[in-house]
Scaffold this motif. Structure first.
Motif, short mmCIF file in Angstrom:
data_model
loop_
_atom_site.label_atom_id
_atom_site.label_comp_id
_atom_site.label_asym_id
_atom_site.label_seq_id
_atom_site.Cartn_x
_atom_site.Cartn_y
_atom_site.Cartn_z
N TRP A 114 0.90 -1.22 0.07
CA TRP A 114 0.04 0.10 -0.07
C TRP A 114 0.63 1.21 -0.05
O TRP A 114 1.87 1.24 0.60
CB TRP A 114 -0.82 -0.06 1.19
CG TRP A 114 -1.86 -1.23 1.36
CD1 TRP A 114 -1.92 -2.01 2.07
CD2 TRP A 114 -3.37 -0.92 0.56
NE1 TRP A 114 -3.02 -2.74 1.97
CE2 TRP A 114 -3.90 -2.26 0.98
CE3 TRP A 114 -3.84 -0.28 -0.33
CZ2 TRP A 114 -5.14 -2.36 0.49
CZ3 TRP A 114 -4.92 -0.63 -0.65
CH2 TRP A 114 -5.68 -1.52 -0.35
N SER B 85 0.10 5.67 -0.29
CA SER B 85 -0.96 6.77 -0.16
C SER B 85 -1.41 7.38 -1.51
O SER B 85 -0.75 7.40 -2.37
CB SER B 85 -0.78 7.89 0.78
OG SER B 85 0.36 9.09 -0.25
N THR B 86 -2.74 7.56 -1.59
CA THR B 86 -3.30 8.05 -3.06
C THR B 86 -2.85 9.48 -3.27
O THR B 86 -2.42 9.42 -4.37
CB THR B 86 -4.92 8.06 -3.01
OG1 THR B 86 -5.41 8.66 -1.87
CG2 THR B 86 -5.50 6.62 -3.00
N GLU C 234 -6.37 -1.92 -6.00
CA GLU C 234 -7.21 -1.49 -5.07
C GLU C 234 -7.12 -0.31 -4.07
O GLU C 234 -6.01 -0.08 -4.00
CB GLU C 234 -7.79 -3.04 -4.47
CG GLU C 234 -6.72 -3.15 -3.18
CD GLU C 234 -7.07 -4.50 -2.53
OE1 GLU C 234 -8.27 -4.32 -2.06
OE2 GLU C 234 -6.28 -5.29 -2.02
N ILE C 235 -8.22 0.17 -4.05
CA ILE C 235 -8.28 1.47 -3.09
C ILE C 235 -9.03 1.14 -1.65
O ILE C 235 -10.18 0.49 -2.04
CB ILE C 235 -8.80 2.71 -3.82
CG1 ILE C 235 -8.06 3.13 -5.08
CG2 ILE C 235 -8.83 3.75 -2.86
CD1 ILE C 235 -8.70 4.10 -5.87
N GLN C 236 -8.37 1.57 -0.60
CA GLN C 236 -8.91 1.31 0.56
C GLN C 236 -8.81 2.78 1.28
O GLN C 236 -7.77 3.10 1.69
CB GLN C 236 -8.56 0.06 1.35
CG GLN C 236 -9.11 -1.17 1.07
CD GLN C 236 -8.55 -2.38 1.94
OE1 GLN C 236 -8.01 -2.02 3.00
NE2 GLN C 236 -9.18 -3.35 1.59
N GLY C 237 -9.92 3.39 1.41
CA GLY C 237 -9.81 5.02 2.08
C GLY C 237 -8.68 5.80 1.35
O GLY C 237 -8.99 6.02 0.27
N GLN C 238 -7.65 6.16 1.79
CA GLN C 238 -6.77 7.05 1.27
C GLN C 238 -5.36 6.23 0.90
O GLN C 238 -4.48 6.82 0.66
CB GLN C 238 -6.29 8.25 2.25
CG GLN C 238 -7.29 9.03 2.74
CD GLN C 238 -8.00 9.84 1.40
OE1 GLN C 238 -6.93 10.36 0.56
NE2 GLN C 238 -8.92 9.78 1.12
N ARG C 239 -5.54 4.91 0.55
CA ARG C 239 -4.40 3.79 0.12
C ARG C 239 -4.66 3.20 -1.37
O ARG C 239 -5.92 2.90 -1.54
CB ARG C 239 -4.23 2.97 1.40
CG ARG C 239 -3.69 3.62 2.66
CD ARG C 239 -3.47 2.51 3.52
NE ARG C 239 -4.55 1.41 3.58
CZ ARG C 239 -4.27 0.27 4.02
NH1 ARG C 239 -2.89 -0.10 4.65
NH2 ARG C 239 -5.09 -0.66 4.11
N ILE C 240 -3.59 2.82 -1.80
CA ILE C 240 -4.00 2.20 -2.99
C ILE C 240 -2.70 1.39 -3.22
O ILE C 240 -1.64 1.28 -2.68
CB ILE C 240 -4.05 3.04 -4.42
CG1 ILE C 240 -4.17 2.41 -5.61
CG2 ILE C 240 -2.59 3.98 -4.45
CD1 ILE C 240 -4.62 3.29 -6.89
N ARG C 241 -3.03 0.15 -3.78
CA ARG C 241 -2.03 -0.87 -3.94
C ARG C 241 -2.30 -1.69 -5.44
O ARG C 241 -3.43 -1.63 -5.95
CB ARG C 241 -1.77 -2.13 -2.83
CG ARG C 241 -2.99 -2.63 -2.54
CD ARG C 241 -2.64 -3.79 -1.62
NE ARG C 241 -3.76 -4.75 -1.56
CZ ARG C 241 -3.78 -5.66 -0.46
NH1 ARG C 241 -2.56 -6.00 0.11
NH2 ARG C 241 -4.79 -6.36 -0.33
#
Length: 194
Positions: A41, A43-44, A79-86
């Motif tokens: 992960w 941060s976006t 995929e994105i979860q909240g303010q994170r992407i991976r």
């Protein structure tokens, strides 16, 4: 960049963006100056900032464009979860960046803009908005990273032998990237001026 205006422009734009995001999250996070956690992960905001620097047409790229990118893909790649992407798969980096203190090569490299030299030689290399200073294992990678900051980057060398002797801790990020919380100016010299 508005990917919704025209189907053809949208397809070309999103395909190009998808490749850039995959490169950043799967293969060369250090070139984008991204730090991945142990699960891949980042941060976006950090990713968007890196992409805006990468391609001038993406200067107005927004958070809302990332879910559109994910929806555009024929199969899920990110995929994105909240303010994170991976990235979900396909990583060529040897695992996400894990902080393992290690002895680096005798010399590391850092590419930067000419405007940053004054502050670097007065206060050393600082992580700025990141957690760590990113350094490259070779000068060529430092040139590529520095080119993201300036058309004429300054390439610095770090004397890690002397820095280690003064208790600077280095962390191995991957074969190509090394990290430190701070590198004092006394261990830095200019290899190539911008």
């Amino acid at each position: 960049m508005d990917f919704k205006d025209d189907d053809r422009a949208r397809e070309i734009g999103l395909t190009r963006l998808s490749k850039a995001v995959s490169r950043a999250l799967r293969h060369e996070p250090w070139l984008f100056e991204l730090e991945l956690d142990e699960h891949g992960w980042t941060s976006t905001d950090g990713l968007l900032e890196a992409l805006r620097r990468e391609i001038p047409e993406w200067s107005d790229l927004e958070l809302a464009d990332l879910p559109m990118l994910i929806d555009f893909a024929a199969k899920p790649r990110h995929e994105i979860q909240g303010q994170r992407i991976r990235a979900l798969y396909g990583h060529s980096t040897p695992g996400a960046i894990a902080l393992v203190a290690a002895t680096p090569p005798a010399e590391l490299f850092h590419g930067t803009s000419p405007e940053s030299i004054g502050s670097i030689f007065s206060g050393g290399l600082q992580p700025m908005s990141r957690q760590y200073v990113h350094m490259s294992a070779d000068a060529e990678t430092a040139v590529r990273v520095g080119s993201r900051k300036s058309k004429h980057p300054v390439i610095l060398t770090i004397d890690t032998v002397a820095a280690l002797a003064s208790d600077v801790t280095f962390y191995r990020g991957s074969d190509m990237v090394w990290l430190a919380r701070h590198v004092p100016a006394e261990f830095i010299r200019i290899l190539r001026a911008g």
